[in-house]
Design a protein around this motif. Structure first.
Motif, short mmCIF file in Angstrom:
data_model
loop_
_atom_site.label_atom_id
_atom_site.label_comp_id
_atom_site.label_asym_id
_atom_site.label_seq_id
_atom_site.Cartn_x
_atom_site.Cartn_y
_atom_site.Cartn_z
N GLY A 79 -0.40 -0.83 -53.84
CA GLY A 79 -1.29 0.02 -54.19
C GLY A 79 -0.97 1.13 -52.51
N GLY A 131 -2.05 -2.28 -47.71
CA GLY A 131 -3.17 -3.03 -47.23
C GLY A 131 -4.22 -2.18 -47.38
N ILE A 153 0.87 -5.22 -52.48
CA ILE A 153 2.15 -3.88 -51.55
C ILE A 153 1.34 -2.65 -50.99
CG2 ILE A 153 4.14 -2.48 -51.13
CD1 ILE A 153 4.87 -5.03 -52.09
N GLU A 209 -8.70 -5.25 -52.60
CA GLU A 209 -9.58 -5.51 -53.41
C GLU A 209 -9.30 -6.69 -54.75
OE1 GLU A 209 -11.87 -1.98 -54.95
OE2 GLU A 209 -13.52 -2.14 -52.63
N ILE A 216 -6.70 -0.33 -53.10
CA ILE A 216 -6.09 -1.38 -54.02
C ILE A 216 -6.06 -3.00 -53.30
CG2 ILE A 216 -4.48 -1.95 -55.35
CD1 ILE A 216 -7.00 0.13 -56.13
N GLY A 217 -5.02 -3.12 -51.97
CA GLY A 217 -4.33 -3.96 -52.10
C GLY A 217 -5.79 -3.98 -51.68
N PRO A 262 2.98 -1.65 -43.77
CA PRO A 262 3.66 -1.42 -42.16
C PRO A 262 2.54 -1.18 -41.58
CG PRO A 262 3.10 0.16 -44.39
CD PRO A 262 2.18 -1.07 -44.78
N GLU A 263 1.92 -1.29 -41.36
CA GLU A 263 0.40 -1.29 -40.58
C GLU A 263 0.43 -2.38 -39.62
OE1 GLU A 263 -0.76 -0.19 -43.45
OE2 GLU A 263 -0.96 2.07 -43.23
P1 NAD Z 1 -4.57 3.92 -49.52
O1 NAD Z 1 -3.99 5.45 -48.94
O2 NAD Z 1 -6.26 3.41 -49.41
O3 NAD Z 1 -3.87 2.53 -48.58
C1 NAD Z 1 -2.42 3.19 -49.12
C2 NAD Z 1 -2.28 2.12 -48.41
O4 NAD Z 1 -0.27 1.42 -48.23
C3 NAD Z 1 -1.90 1.74 -46.47
O5 NAD Z 1 -3.33 1.09 -46.04
C4 NAD Z 1 -0.30 1.20 -46.63
O6 NAD Z 1 -0.60 -0.37 -46.02
C5 NAD Z 1 0.37 0.80 -48.00
N1 NAD Z 1 1.51 1.44 -47.96
C6 NAD Z 1 2.41 2.62 -47.65
N2 NAD Z 1 3.16 3.43 -47.89
C7 NAD Z 1 3.23 1.70 -47.57
C8 NAD Z 1 4.61 0.93 -48.26
N3 NAD Z 1 6.17 2.29 -48.21
N4 NAD Z 1 4.89 0.39 -48.09
C9 NAD Z 1 4.03 -0.28 -48.64
N5 NAD Z 1 2.99 0.17 -48.32
C10 NAD Z 1 3.13 0.85 -48.16
O7 NAD Z 1 -4.89 3.67 -51.15
P2 NAD Z 1 -4.82 2.48 -52.50
O8 NAD Z 1 -5.11 1.39 -51.04
O9 NAD Z 1 -3.28 2.58 -52.91
O10 NAD Z 1 -6.24 3.26 -52.96
C11 NAD Z 1 -5.65 4.63 -54.11
C12 NAD Z 1 -6.82 5.36 -54.09
O11 NAD Z 1 -8.55 4.66 -54.79
C13 NAD Z 1 -7.18 5.84 -52.49
O12 NAD Z 1 -7.77 7.10 -53.38
C14 NAD Z 1 -8.95 5.18 -52.29
O13 NAD Z 1 -9.45 5.24 -51.69
C15 NAD Z 1 -9.24 4.83 -53.63
N6 NAD Z 1 -9.65 3.53 -54.14
C16 NAD Z 1 -11.05 3.26 -53.51
C17 NAD Z 1 -11.87 1.71 -53.06
C18 NAD Z 1 -12.96 2.20 -52.23
O14 NAD Z 1 -13.10 3.53 -52.15
N7 NAD Z 1 -13.84 1.20 -52.30
C19 NAD Z 1 -11.42 0.88 -53.53
C20 NAD Z 1 -10.15 0.79 -54.85
C21 NAD Z 1 -9.55 2.35 -54.41
#
Ligand code: NAD
Ligand code: FDA
Length: 451
Positions: A282, A170, A168, A176, A173-174, A193-194
């Protein structure tokens, strides 16, 4: 009961580790510095959790990725902290803070006082419940923020080998985790959702490249929708948890009685039902600011700091994911959620504390990166303005520039060499004037190299 320190770092993540190293380099006495962390382990490189930690063969495990190995520096093991006279208070949550009195109260009832406090509390994962969906406590629903989460994810993933995972979200986290699940032989469906993955950063064209690669690896994408509920199995019976709390309590009553409930299907808003042996969530983060609300100025969801990483209280600094700081390059305050910013903001805060006369304002070039499968990209700057793609999108090296108000403000590159990444970073920092966007497109990567 209480202890007093000159410096206290609240939080024991990436920023805390880099701040500790900087303190020792600048010279502190034994018992001057204390780090308080809710986690039971010394600071570590959090990015490893969604990469090396999830590998099926020779996975990364602590102590191998304690900070500061991420920048090829010393690995700060618990022994290192002991030798440097730094008090590591682990597995201890701070439950309240009083910035006027300069004290922190831990969940164990101890009051720890400081002269200077560095807030490095990072962020927490957003929970499905915050979007009206219950089920985060099911045995096979995984989040990923800390080592405990990662250990649990590995266990669930191993028991789901050959089965189905629904991812869940994209975002980082999703993407990776989906790659790691595939490598671990779990079938993946991503739901977000996007219109395309990594919507906060990627252009549709860049996203298309990664989505095609993921599809070739067997990943299915369901875009433009969200989940509405889980079907669960508790004690051999199928339950449907809806948005309603009471029903959830009934569904998870088994869990409360010590009988775990397990998600069997993910139900989407359009009614689609996806069988799931496991779910990875994620859906973003929230900075851990709550201890300081009403005491310090907040902005952009974080704790507002100046160019010295100093908050509205002069004895309190904030760094890493929790800090909203002025990004000189953009002329505005931003809160970044990336490891490079955590490392550098932490070091800058320590420099400003220990050597205020010689420390100017933090001058930071935002840097994000990711590695999935055999791919690897880097991004510098800001993704606003007109997008100029370059390179070979059917090959392995391509990228994009962002041009805003006639200047280059952001650069993305997939598959670059060390020198090429350095070149896009340098070019972005210089913000060169772009007179002819078509020419920039023609020059592509050569433009950054020639700046
Ligand atoms: P993110 O903000 O990257 O992505 C969140 C995703 O959640 C959105 O892309 C969207 O697709 C989805 N979303 C939002 N609301 C939703 C809903 N109601 N139902 C389903 N999907 C929904 O956040 P993340 O992927 O959870 O990452 C968490 C944190 O970890 C962030 O701060 C990120 O920067 C960090 N992180 C960074 C890296 C990296 O820099 N390579 C890798 C892993 C994690
Ligand atoms: P961090 O979250 O690291 O640490 C906060 C600490 O504070 C934790 O130890 C927490 O327990 C503690 N804490 C919070 N409240 C407390 C309280 N009340 N009492 C005591 N302790 C408390 N970035 C990137 O650029 N590239 C990447 O590849 C990745 N990969 C990645 C993977 C995964 C799985 C995650 C979760 C995140 C990333 N990131 C990333 C993001 C990066 O890890 C993140 O930006 C930094 O960890 C932020 O460092 P901080 O020290 O600010 O917070």
């Amino acid at each position: 009961m209480g202890r007093a320190f000159v410096y206290v770092i609240l939080g024991g993540g990436v920023a805390a580790g880099y701040a500790a190293l900087e303190f020792t380099r600048r010279g502190i006495s034994h018992r001057e510095l204390c780090i308080i962390s809710e986690e039971p382990v010394a600071p570590y490189e959090r990015p490893a959790l969604s990469k090396g930690f999830l590998l099926p063969e020779a996975p990364a495990r602590l102590p191998s990725f304690h900070t500061c190995v991420g920048t090829n520096e010393e690995r700060l093991t618990p022994k290192w902290y002991k030798e440097h006279g730094i008090e590591l208070v682990l597995a201890t949550r701070v439950k309240s803070a009083d910035v006027r009195r300069k004290t922190l109260l831990t969940a164990t009832g101890e009051t720890i006082s400081y002269k200077i406090l560095i807030i490095a509390t990072g962020a927490r994962s957003l929970q499905l419940e915050e979007f009206g969906v219950n089920g985060s406590n099911a045995e096979n629903v995984c989040y990923l923020r800390n080592v405990d989460d990662a250990t649990r994810l590995v266990n669930v993933m191993q028991s789901s080998s050959g089965g189905n995972a629904v991812v869940i979200g994209g975002g980082y986290i999703g993407m990776e985790c989906a790659a790691s699940l595939v490598i671990n032989k779990v079938n993946v469906t991503m739901v977000f959702p996007e219109a395309h993955c990594m919507a906060r950063l990627f252009t549709p064209k860049i996203a298309g490249y990664y989505e095609d690669l993921y599809k070739a690896k067997g990943v299915k994408f369901i875009k433009g929708t969200v989940l509405s509920s889980f079907e669960k199995d508790s004690n051999g019976k199928n339950f449907v948890t809806k948005v309603d709390n009471l029903q959830h309590k009934i569904a998870c009553a088994g869990s409360l009685l010590g009988v775990p409930c397990v998600v069997t299907d993910v139900v989407l808003r359009d009614g689609t039902n996806l069988p799931a042996d496991m779910v990875v969530v994620g859906i973003g983060i929230r900075p851990n600011t709550s201890l300081f609300e009403g005491q310090l100025t907040l902005e952009k969801g974080g704790i507002k700091v100046n160019g010295k990483m100093q908050t509205s209280n002069t004895s309190v600094y904030a760094v890493g994911d929790v800090a909203a700081f002025p990004v000189k390059l953009f002329g505005e305050t931003r809160r970044l959620e990336h490891v490079d910013s955590a490392r550098k903001s932490a070091r800058h805060a320590v420099a400003a504390i220990m050597d205020p006369g010689k420390t100017g304002d933090f001058d930071y070039l935002p840097f994000f990166y990711s590695r999935v499968f055999s791919l690897s990209w880097q991004f510098y700057g800001d993704n606003v303005g007109e997008i100029v793609h370059y390179g070979d999108f059917s090959g392995s090296t391509f990228g994009a520039y962002w041009v805003n108000k006639g200047q280059l403000v952001g650069s993305f590159l997939e598959g670059g060499t060390k020198e090429e990444y350095e070149a896009i970073a340098k070019a972005t920092k210089l913000k060169p004037v772009i007179k002819d966007v078509a020419d920039l497109e023609r020059q592509g990567l050569s433009f950054a190299i020639s700046v």
